[in-house]
Design a protein around this motif. Structure first.
Motif, mmCIF file in Angstrom:
data_model
loop_
_atom_site.group_PDB
_atom_site.id
_atom_site.type_symbol
_atom_site.label_atom_id
_atom_site.label_comp_id
_atom_site.label_asym_id
_atom_site.label_seq_id
_atom_site.Cartn_x
_atom_site.Cartn_y
_atom_site.Cartn_z
ATOM 1 N N ARG A 188 39.357 43.000 47.686
ATOM 2 C CA ARG A 188 39.028 41.625 47.339
ATOM 3 C C ARG A 188 40.182 40.704 47.720
ATOM 4 N N THR A 194 42.417 37.308 47.229
ATOM 5 C CA THR A 194 42.856 36.537 46.075
ATOM 6 C C THR A 194 44.106 35.758 46.449
ATOM 7 N N VAL A 208 29.295 38.274 38.105
ATOM 8 C CA VAL A 208 29.956 38.396 39.406
ATOM 9 C C VAL A 208 30.475 37.038 39.866
ATOM 10 N N VAL A 209 29.659 35.995 39.706
ATOM 11 C CA VAL A 209 30.068 34.652 40.102
ATOM 12 C C VAL A 209 31.287 34.208 39.292
ATOM 13 N N GLU A 247 34.335 36.136 40.610
ATOM 14 C CA GLU A 247 34.781 35.689 41.931
ATOM 15 C C GLU A 247 35.411 34.297 41.873
ATOM 16 N N SER A 248 34.997 33.490 40.911
ATOM 17 C CA SER A 248 35.582 32.150 40.773
ATOM 18 C C SER A 248 37.030 32.213 40.309
ATOM 19 N N LEU A 297 39.198 34.550 41.474
ATOM 20 C CA LEU A 297 40.043 35.172 42.491
ATOM 21 C C LEU A 297 40.930 34.164 43.202
ATOM 22 N N TYR A 298 40.430 32.938 43.339
ATOM 23 C CA TYR A 298 41.193 31.893 44.018
ATOM 24 C C TYR A 298 41.317 30.670 43.115
#
Length: 208
Positions: free
Chosen positions: A166, A168, A194-195, A198-199, A201-202
């Motif tokens: 992933r 990041t 999941v959303v 993933e929000s 990660l960055y």
């Protein structure tokens, strides 16, 4: 051995190895640590750390043993309180904290089988498992590998059970080009979860 729910027996050139878990703190207390387990801290302090992680409600520990001796382990626990996942209240994210095999028992597949046994545990289907890998923790000398080859080996090992790389912008991950993150999405994790994951990660979207 108490409440062990999964185990696997391996035959190696050095003898039989039992891979099992999750191991309770009491089970760990009754075992010895192989002297070659010293990647993170000396064996006895590491044993105490394993016992703490194995306490009810804290985390999960899976072991590889021969006789009364721990040859390897993998641990899972909540991310640090100041992590971006915990700050967002993502209680369905759990971290693979450490995986280690004693130096004289490497190359017999113990690490891969520790992960195989762990991910047979239905517990993890309700979680996203993350693993963050930092080059300053790697035992390059003990493994006899360059940093590039060690990263390839570790990345391949982490594919066991469905972990995928992933991206990041986590400061520690991006502080060295060898560092990386992987994640495994449990079968019962929802698209919304999941959303949300993933929000996190960055934090700086321009880096994607």
């Amino acid at each position: 051995m108490g409440d062990i729910i999964l185990e696997k027996s391996l035959i190696t050139p050095k003898g039989e190895v039992l891979v099992f878990g999750p191991a309770s703190s009491d089970i760990i207390a009754g075992l010895d640590m192989d002297r070659g387990l010293r990647a993170f801290r000396p064996p006895e302090p590491q044993k105490r750390a394993l016992q703490m992680i194995a306490e009810p409600g804290v985390g999960r520990v899976y072991l590889a043993t021969t006789g009364n001796t721990i040859l390897g382990y993998v641990t899972f626990h909540e991310p640090e309180p100041d992590s971006r996942f915990m700050q967002r209240g993502l209680k369905f994210v759990i971290e693979l904290g450490a995986i280690e095999v004693a130096t004289s028992w490497r190359k017999y597949g113990l690490g891969k089988n520790l992960l195989k046994v762990a991910y047979r545990d239905d517990f993890f289907e309700d979680f996203i498992v993350i693993s963050s890998h930092y080059s300053w923790h790697w035992d390059l000398e003990g493994a006899g590998l360059s940093m590039i080859d060690y990263k390839k080996m570790l990345s391949k090992l982490m594919q066991t059970g469905g972990m995928e790389k992933r991206g990041t912008d986590d400061p520690e991950i991006i502080s060295h080009p060898a560092n990386f993150m992987k994640a495994r999405i449990g079968k019962r994790i929802t698209p919304e979860q999941v959303v949300a994951f993933e929000s996190c990660l960055y934090k700086h979207m321009w880096m994607i």
